[in-house]
Scaffold this motif. Sequence first.
Motif, PDB file in Angstrom:
ATOM      1  N   ASP A  64     -13.427   6.605   0.612  1.00 15.51           N
ATOM      2  CA  ASP A  64     -14.317   5.686   1.315  1.00 15.51           C
ATOM      3  C   ASP A  64     -15.120   6.412   2.391  1.00 15.51           C
TER       4      ASP A  64
ATOM      5  N   GLY B 212     -10.509  -2.844   1.521  1.00 17.39           N
ATOM      6  CA  GLY B 212     -10.659  -3.192   2.924  1.00 17.39           C
ATOM      7  C   GLY B 212     -10.346  -4.622   3.296  1.00 17.39           C
TER       8      GLY B 212
ATOM      9  N   TRP C 251     -10.985   1.784  -2.158  1.00 16.23           N
ATOM     10  CA  TRP C 251     -10.782   1.102  -0.892  1.00 16.23           C
ATOM     11  C   TRP C 251     -11.463  -0.259  -0.962  1.00 16.23           C
TER      12      TRP C 251
ATOM     13  N   ALA D  25      -7.618   6.543  -1.051  1.00 17.65           N
ATOM     14  CA  ALA D  25      -8.674   5.531  -1.023  1.00 17.65           C
ATOM     15  C   ALA D  25      -9.517   5.656   0.240  1.00 17.65           C
ATOM     16  N   LYS D  26      -8.855   5.855   1.375  1.00 16.81           N
ATOM     17  CA  LYS D  26      -9.605   5.950   2.628  1.00 16.81           C
ATOM     18  C   LYS D  26     -10.422   7.236   2.664  1.00 16.81           C
TER      19      LYS D  26
ATOM     20  N   LEU E  28      -3.159   5.011  -0.497  1.00 16.39           N
ATOM     21  CA  LEU E  28      -3.895   4.530   0.666  1.00 16.39           C
ATOM     22  C   LEU E  28      -4.743   5.641   1.279  1.00 16.39           C
TER      23      LEU E  28
ATOM     24  N   ILE F 279      -6.263  -1.815  -0.885  1.00 16.05           N
ATOM     25  CA  ILE F 279      -6.650  -0.895  -1.944  1.00 16.05           C
ATOM     26  C   ILE F 279      -6.374  -1.555  -3.292  1.00 16.05           C
TER      27      ILE F 279
ATOM     28  N   CYS G   1       0.842  -1.200   0.000  1.00 15.27           N
ATOM     29  CA  CYS G   1       0.000   0.000   0.000  1.00 15.27           C
ATOM     30  C   CYS G   1       0.878   1.250   0.000  1.00 15.27           C
TER      31      CYS G   1
END
Length: 687
Positions: free
Chosen positions: A214, A262, A260, A210-211, A207, A268, A202
């Motif tokens: 999300d 998870g 994301w 993506a978070k 990362l 990711i 990641c």
Amino acid sequence: MYAKAKPKALLLFSLFISLWSSPAKAQSAKSPNIIFVLVDDLGYGDIGVFFQNERKSRNDRSEPWIMTPQLDKMAHGGAMLTDHYTAAPVCAPSRASILMGVNQGHAHVRDNQFDKEIGDNYTMGAVLKAAGYKTIAVGKWGLQGEEEGPDWPTHPLKVGFDEYFGYIRHRDGHEHYPVEGIYRGSTEVYHDYETVEGLDKCYTGDLFTAKAKDYIIKHRDKSPNQPFFMYLAYDTPHAVLELPTQEYPAGGGLNGGIQWLGKAGEMINTASGEVDSYVYPEFRHASYDHDRNSATPEVPWPDTYKRYASVNRRIDDQVGDLMKLLEDLDIDDNTLVVFTSDNGPSRESYLPKEFAPYTPEFFNNFAHFDGIKRDVYEGGLRTATIVHWPARIKGGTVISSPSISYDWMATFADAAGAFVPVRTDGVSLLPSLTGTGNQEPSSIYVEYAQGGSIPNYAEFLEAHQGRKRGQMQMIRQGDMVGVRYDIQGQDDDFEIYDVTKDPQQGVDLSDQRPALQAGFKTAALRHRISDPAAPRPYDESLVPSIEVGNPQEGLTVKTYAINSSWIPKLHEQPLTQKAVKSPSFREVPNRGNLVVWQGYVDVPTAGKYTFSADRGTSHFFMRIHDIGVLDGNFDLNSIPKGTVYLAKGMHPVKIYCMRQSEDASLKLFWAYGEDEKNEIPAKAWYR
């Protein structure tokens, strides 16, 4: 700390408070979502529309360039702030000032105090959470304090954020792969208080993107009518210059770009391929005229610069992905997005020895300025800043009036229809951004101490090359900037530059501007209070007094009706106003819950004064000049205390106290030198 000291609700007693004439600040019809994107060590010259496009247009093959199409698009659709400054030329103090809304003369984190607690006060997150926002912090933190785990005193969840995901420790932010890092090895990513496992392959820029996506998607699905605030702090391009695993996924937004997943080992959708491998195609075989001789063959860019360019293009893709998500969710029109950097460009790379060291000279990341990270010349402090909010900001807006990063707390509070705490040194930038109303000038002040010297870059003026840093200050008023390096004492002169005409700061006007020189020296002392953890050679210099024509005994007291959980920075009209003898509730009209005494305190003897207040459990704050001397606005159980060195004579003062009960009381004390404290006598107050 936040876990122990929470603002108390206002108790308004009908015995003495009349109906409020203005019970709350006007809430906008639909408060905007707010996303603050902060990148790490990105120079003013790194973004296309600010510098690199100009560099490309010259087509000088000895001067390579980087393109940032997504950031350029964001700028064309919003506003460019060409004269925006960061609060400090290095990350931790810069970020602390941003989150707290104060300059470095009032911040709890100064100089190189990494991993120090941010301080016991209101943050940007706390202000917006109180205004009804969902608050989320993603990315690099580094302001948690020295304890560990849940005991971190200023973990994001303790300072106003509902959720957190990222690197807590400063040192971890130097590494862009939590598991396979080539510089520090494995590091720790936290979700709230728990470490996150399964982050193989990641890349942190991906990362965190993506978070962030999300969080936004889930919030939109769960609470579509609640605005959110996101502090998105990337750890790139700083330091190790590690590469992503693969090309950026196509499409962007809700169904494309970084996603994301998870799942441990597949967190990711770019957690595959080869770690530290992907160079963008436009840089992979890039060459340049290394010897400035078109008759000789060009040579390939060194791998170090292919890496830097790729990391920057990745940031560009990540921001574009985020902006596309806002469009896909149909929330882009009323989402205020700010993109900026924490300080100027760095010459750090932390790469293995086989790589050439990084120097900002290759791309001129400092643009037309001198100085880099850790300098208070323009190159260390001026940051390329973009603001996008289609509902309120016209595309193509260019703002050249000076501003600074601790203005964002006041700006976001203004956009949210919320009150900003009185402590803040910043002002709302909405008038400039939206073209409506009168813009209050920003108060631009920086102090910093650092060993070492300015690099000997050929692009820098000879007078600046190799200059010792030491204790430094910068202050800007209008077009004029005052700078001091290696300060030995308060009598040291500022260099003075008109940075609109002389951005490289080569023509020192100090000999021509004696009044401005004196003004800068005075203003610098009136913007700050000393901190024993960050000593300065001017800490014990006397703050000059003010000549007051025909002063009268006593103070002016004003009362306000404020529907706020803290004392705010005031722009409202008072309910009442009258002359009184001293800062006591005895003479105050029984209307309004906030009382403000204003006037002067007459200092009988020059020297050290320690002020304190007995205010019960009322919110309280006191300024002398622009110095926040006593702050009892956040921690209601403390005894506010502050020490300043004052010249003999009149000093302007503002004293704020919430009237939270019918028996509210206030007593103010001072102690000269090491003497015992005494209540400030009525004869010391003037208006």
